[in-house]
Write an enzyme that holds these catalytic residues in place. Structure first.
Site, short mmCIF file in Angstrom:
data_model
loop_
_atom_site.label_atom_id
_atom_site.label_comp_id
_atom_site.label_asym_id
_atom_site.label_seq_id
_atom_site.Cartn_x
_atom_site.Cartn_y
_atom_site.Cartn_z
CG ASP A 345 30.21 -43.21 64.11
OD1 ASP A 345 29.18 -42.61 63.77
OD2 ASP A 345 30.45 -43.58 65.27
CG ASP A 347 28.58 -38.64 68.32
OD1 ASP A 347 29.39 -37.71 68.49
OD2 ASP A 347 27.42 -38.47 67.89
#
Length: 512
Positions: A345, A347
């Protein structure tokens, strides 16, 4: 999936009605469209999720226009019924998840009956099961294959029509994907739900499971593979597992005796007395087994011939599958094969989260990010990014701004082998938006690896669910924004790491 820590019984607070999603975890039956229409109510569910569990990519199913209820299709990669059901419920958000197999025929008022069954249930109830009715064949006795289907009427905890509370699925981690076929995975989940402090109840709704005997004369031979699943239940719950699930008992001991008698007959070659005793015992046991299968049936020439032939073959098959299952059940359980790619991922995992980031100068990697990525690259492990960026769909981020931010990420952290971005908002129904597994599947295809050879590292439950839905290995790195319930869920079904470096250590342990 494996078991979970014990959870305390919840408070007795009645649940509301109507907050349920329907998951149809298999496809292939001609009546799928009619089943979807029935599952649409009234009263209407929040959504219907159909799981395409075929092993190879197929053209997308056109289910548009069947109902006004939202219908989504997710893929599970052909990893079996347990994985299909997991992919389905992980894609939903409702309080209740109603599993409905595509080979059943619920009544026209099924949604109303389900709502009545769920309304007022206290929180300590983890699942509500329908009563399964199997109409017998008209005008004749059932065949051996048909009798196996008729046995569903008296079996406990059939998930052909079962509604599970989300909190129970989260507490247990859902279905154990070590069960590769539609056999025993439902009993295992029921036992783990009871262990987690929940109750299981029978509803008043009745669902019909038609007899569809299409397996041919080898159906009973293929069914012996279930003995491997019996071995897994025995390993997990001890020698009394049959009593726990209400099973009247199998014939594995008799099959062992039959195989032993045959072995004595073969080993006694040249010793007439020993060989004769072994042969007589084998003939007697085989004849008794065939008799027990022939008498309840239609006794046609075809059925009798099939029973005689398969009664000879079943004992060694059953014993062989059981032995193989005992060996596999005692091996340490690993979700996936060797890890060849790690998907991050963006952020909150690789860089500090700046909501709807548009300024490349505000990109700040998390501690250890560059070092850990470099370590993975040196090991020959591919790296990629899978990221929801709904700001694009909402008009809060321009494509050129997103591209600039991603270029800055690569400038600071090095090149990635794949970038997979979902630009859609949560309500758009996009199949790639996490927690759905579309981004993981897309990344795996571009990297040329199996999704099961991927690890997914993220900071929220959506990352974990996307990984599980694709069969990848999830690692959660909690931050201050991670909900405690997501950490508890990840602890039951995934690895939980203290930081990014720790997460990569977990991955490397599986990459050897």
């Amino acid at each position: 999936m494996t078991g979970s820590p014990m959870a305390p019984p919840p408070h007795d607070r009645p649940c509301g009605s109507g907050d349920f999603a329907v998951v149809i975890p298999t496809i292939g039956q001609a009546g799928l469209a009619g089943l979807i229409r029935t599952a649409a109510g009234p009263p209407a569910p929040a959504e219907i999720v159909v799981v395409d569990d075929r092993a190879t990519p197929q053209p997308p199913m056109d289910l548009a226009g069947l109902t006004s209820v939202p219908v989504r299709v997710v893929r599970s990669g052909g990893r079996g019924p347990a994985a299909a059901r997991n992919a389905g419920w992980l894609a939903t958000t409702s309080e209740w998840v109603a599993f409905l197999d595509d080979d059943v025929a619920p009544g026209p008022d099924w949604c109303a009956a389900l709502t009545r069954d769920l309304t007022g249930l206290p929180d300590r109830v983890g699942a509500s099961y329908a009563r399964i009715h199997v109409p017998p064949p008209a005008g004749r006795r059932p065949t051996d294959e048909e009798r196996r289907t008729l046995g569903l009427e008296s079996a406990r905890w059939i998930t052909a029509d079962a509604a599970f509370r989300r909190s129970a699925l989260l507490a247990t981690g859902g279905f154990d994907e070590r069960f590769p076929r539609a056999f025993r995975e439902d009993c295992d989940l029921a036992l783990r739900t009871l262990r987690a402090g929940f109750l299981l109840v029978s509803g008043t709704r009745t669902t019909e499971h038609p007899i569809r005997a299409r397996g041919g004369w080898t159906a009973s031979l293929r069914a012996q593979a279930g003995n491997a699943d019996n071995a897994l239940l025995r390993t997990e719950y001890g020698p009394g597992w049959r009593q726990l699930i209400g099973d009247p008992g199998g014939r594995i001991r008799w099959h062992l005796a039959t195989v032993a008698a045959a072995a004595v007959a073969v080993a006694g070659a040249g010793r007439p007395t020993l060989a004769g005793l072994g042969t007589a015992a084998w003939l007697g046991l085989t004849a008794d087994f065939a008799r027990r299968r022939i008498l309840p049936g239609p006794r046609t020439a075809r059925e009798v011939t099939t029973m005689l032939a398969t009664s000879v073959a079943i004992p060694p098959l059953a014993v062989g599958y059981r032995a193989a299952g005992e060996v596999r059940a005692r091996r340490p359980h690993q979700r996936a094969s060797r890890i060849r790619a790690v998907l991050f991922d963006r952020d909150g995992t690789l860089i500090h989260d700046v909501p709807y980031a548009t300024d490349p100068e505000r990109v700040v990697p998390v501690e250890c990010a560059a070092r850990t990525l470099a370590h993975l690259r040196r090991r020959g492990i591919k790296v990629g990014v899978i990221s929801n960026q709904s700001g694009l769909g909402r008009g809060l981020i321009r494509p050129d701004q997103l591209a600039a931010v991603n270029r800055r990420v690569e400038t600071l952290l090095g090149p990635f082998d794949t970038w997979q971005i979902c630009p859609h908002a949560p309500g758009d129904g996009c199949p790639c938006r996490k927690p759905l597994p579309g981004l993981v599947f897309a990344a795996a295809r571009q990297l040329g690896v199996d999704p099961r050879e991927c690890a997914v590292i993220g900071d929220i439950g959506a990352d974990v669910r996307a990984a599980l839905g694709a069969g990848a290995h999830p690692v959660l790195v909690p931050t201050e924004v991670t909900d405690p319930s997501e950490v508890a869920f990840a602890g039951a079904v995934a690895d939980v790491a203290g930081d990014l470096a720790d997460a990569v250590d977990h991955v490397l342990a599986r990459a050897r």
